[in-house]
Design a protein around this motif. Structure first.
Motif: not given
Length: 153
Positions: A63-67, A72-73, A139-141, A146-152
């Motif tokens: 999941v893209v959390t910022h940017g 986006t998933r 859930n770790t960024p 400028k893009t931040v993603i996480e595994l969910r």
């Protein structure tokens, strides 16, 4: 005779100038057509709520959390996820601080590992710069430019 040479030089210069203009227009059209959404992952909807958990379980989504691509998933399978500005990347970033081939997420058993692919600006896992393949907890960024993603899960 000099007048004829001067006129031919002017015409040649104008011809080269117009060829250059047409080449630039053709390149811009190709870039716009490529950026038209062909390789951008689908929008999943939902909000950007951070869920902090114990990190247990298997990651099912990236999941893209910022940017620019926030919310986006991407569904995860067995294949590695290539992240960067290149058109053949799994997650194509439109971030000026991302490299063409910036980072890769790869699965090893039930765990996912992130590795930097020699990017200019680096890849960060929760404020720590990634220099080798590092296990990514849920859930770790992961910051790429400028893009931040996480595994969910």
């Amino acid at each position: 005779m000099q007048g004829l040479v001067l006129q031919l030089t002017r015409i040649g210069f104008l011809l080269l100038l117009w060829l250059f203009v047409f080449a630039v227009i053709r390149t811009l059209r190709a870039d716009i057509a490529t950026a038209g959404g062909m390789r951008i992952p689908r929008y999943s909807g939902g909000s950007d709520k951070r869920r902090r958990g114990s990190g247990r379980g298997t990651a099912r989504y990236l999941v893209v959390t910022h940017g620019a691509l926030a919310n986006t998933r991407i569904g995860l399978g067995q294949q590695p996820v290539l992240i960067g500005r290149a058109d053949d990347s799994t997650l194509v970033l439109t971030d000026d601080y991302a490299s063409e081939r910036h980072a890769r997420l790869s699965r090893r058993g039930d765990d996912w590992y992130v590795e930097d692919l020699g990017s200019t600006n680096g890849t960060y896992l929760d404020r720590s710069k990634v220099t080798t393949a590092v296990k990514v907890p849920l859930n770790t960024p992961i910051r790429i430019g400028k893009t931040v993603i996480e595994l969910r899960p």
